[in-house]
Design an enzyme around this catalytic site. Structure first.
Site, PDB file in Angstrom:
ATOM      1  N   PHE A 116     -19.835   0.855  -1.578  1.00  0.00           N
ATOM      2  CA  PHE A 116     -20.758   0.850  -2.622  1.00  0.00           C
ATOM      3  C   PHE A 116     -22.126   1.079  -1.949  1.00  0.00           C
ATOM      4  CE2 PHE A 116     -23.919  -0.643  -5.611  1.00  0.00           C
ATOM      5  CZ  PHE A 116     -23.914  -0.150  -6.372  1.00  0.00           C
ATOM      6  N   TYR A 175       1.027  -1.177   0.189  1.00  0.00           N
ATOM      7  CA  TYR A 175      -0.020   0.016   0.119  1.00  0.00           C
ATOM      8  C   TYR A 175       1.191   0.926   0.323  1.00  0.00           C
ATOM      9  CZ  TYR A 175      -3.589  -3.228   1.545  1.00  0.00           C
ATOM     10  OH  TYR A 175      -4.741  -4.219   1.619  1.00  0.00           O
ATOM     11  N   HIS A 235       0.452 -12.222   0.985  1.00  0.00           N
ATOM     12  CA  HIS A 235      -0.548 -11.254   0.107  1.00  0.00           C
ATOM     13  C   HIS A 235      -1.528 -11.774  -1.060  1.00  0.00           C
ATOM     14  CE1 HIS A 235      -2.568  -6.083   0.204  1.00  0.00           C
ATOM     15  NE2 HIS A 235      -2.618  -7.569  -0.246  1.00  0.00           N
TER      16      HIS A 235
END
Length: 323
Positions: free
Chosen positions: A207, A56, A122
């Site tokens: 969302f 990130y 990951h």
């Protein structure tokens, strides 16, 4: 905040994903002061399960989390991830033992800690047997540098192979009212083996919170602009999920985001979602979902919703999932 178990690791039932504070979303990384305030407020509220990754940024998100926890490290459960950054320059995922050993030292330094509570692979590395990767991780457990092992986006078969080498505490994957894929094989496998589930994107990348009905207002670099579920007719179709969630929220006296999280918590113990936000008000809204109890009828209506239209990632990214 109540707690739950990821294997032998106790975490807050609702955590905080820090990724969006540094990358990928609209406005990401633009106000580190606000992000640090949010991370510290999370710990105040008992939202102690904090999730980041070396990729990130890369790196800057771990540094941000480390600065936020300075002086408060023992109050948090720190989770980070390796394997999408190759420190030898190898293309694609790299979970070779050498890369694992290099990656953990960098993460420890950036996080400002002497141990990582939960260290995830990951993505599964097709070029390295998972047994070799977990063997290297088990050595890090023995050395005290990591306390628990996790996998992200792994198939049920891979989870079993990894767990046979060393206990896996948690598997992280996308799971929400619009992404139900884990229910087929992964979740039953985790239940059988006593492994916890950490749903990322539990609000469908924002969302399900109900505030997105068009792409207007999203930065040109916001990755949702190219996500199949946010584009074309899929966006219109997926609004039906949000509308049904909003109906239940009005009945429950809650927000749509709280209902989406409460539904996940109602799926059983050992499930600890990590909604992401940079804002204290959203953090407080999400954490309050821990106290919401949906009725059996409301849970059934939500469970019976048809999942989202469209693949959950673009085609190249889907290739790294469920290996």
């Amino acid at each position: 905040m109540q707690s739950t178990s990821l294997g032998a690791l106790q975490v807050s039932r609702i955590g905080l994903g820090a990724m969006g504070m540094s990358a990928f979303y609209t406005g990401a990384g633009r106000d580190e002061t606000r992000s640090i305030r949010t991370l510290r407020r999370a710990v105040d509220l008992g939202v102690t399960h904090l999730d980041t990754a070396e990729v990130y940024g890369p790196y800057v998100n771990e540094e941000l989390v480390g600065r936020a926890l300075r002086g408060r490290r023992d109050e948090a459960v720190l989770a980070t991830k390796f394997g999408l950054v190759s420190h030898s320059g190898r293309p694609g995922p790299d979970s070779t033992p050498a890369n694992v050993r290099t990656a953990v030292e960098g993460s420890l330094r950036r996080l400002g800690t002497d141990r990582i509570d939960l260290y995830y692979q990951h993505r599964v590395d097709p070029g390295t047997p998972v047994e070799e990767t977990v063997g290297a991780l088990s050595e890090l457990v023995a050395a005290g540098k990591i306390l628990h092992i996790g996998l992200s986006e792994a198939s049920a078969a891979t989870i079993r192979r990894a767990h046979a080498v060393h206990p896996v505490a948690a598997v992280q994957t996308e799971y929400s009212l619009w992404t139900r894929d884990p229910e087929a094989e992964v979740l039953p496998t985790l239940r059988e083996l006593g492994i916890g589930l950490v749903p990322y994107a539990p609000l469908g990348h924002g969302f399900l919170a109900g505030g997105i009905r068009t792409l207007d207002g999203m930065d040109a670099t916001d990755w949702r602009r190219t996500n199949p579920r946010f584009t074309g007719e899929n966006l219109t179709r997926n609004l039906r999920i949000v509308d049904r969630v909003r109906e239940v929220a009005e009945e429950a006296g809650a927000t749509p985001a709280q209902v989406a999280l409460a539904w996940l918590l109602a799926r059983g113990d050992g499930i600890a979602p990590i909604p992401g936000t940079k804002r204290v008000d959203r953090l407080q809204e999400n954490s309050a979902a821990d106290g919401i109890r949906l009725t059996p009828g409301q849970i059934k209506r939500l469970t019976n919703l048809t999942p989202a239209s469209g693949a959950r990632h673009a085609e190249p990214d889907m290739a790294d999932i469920d290996r």
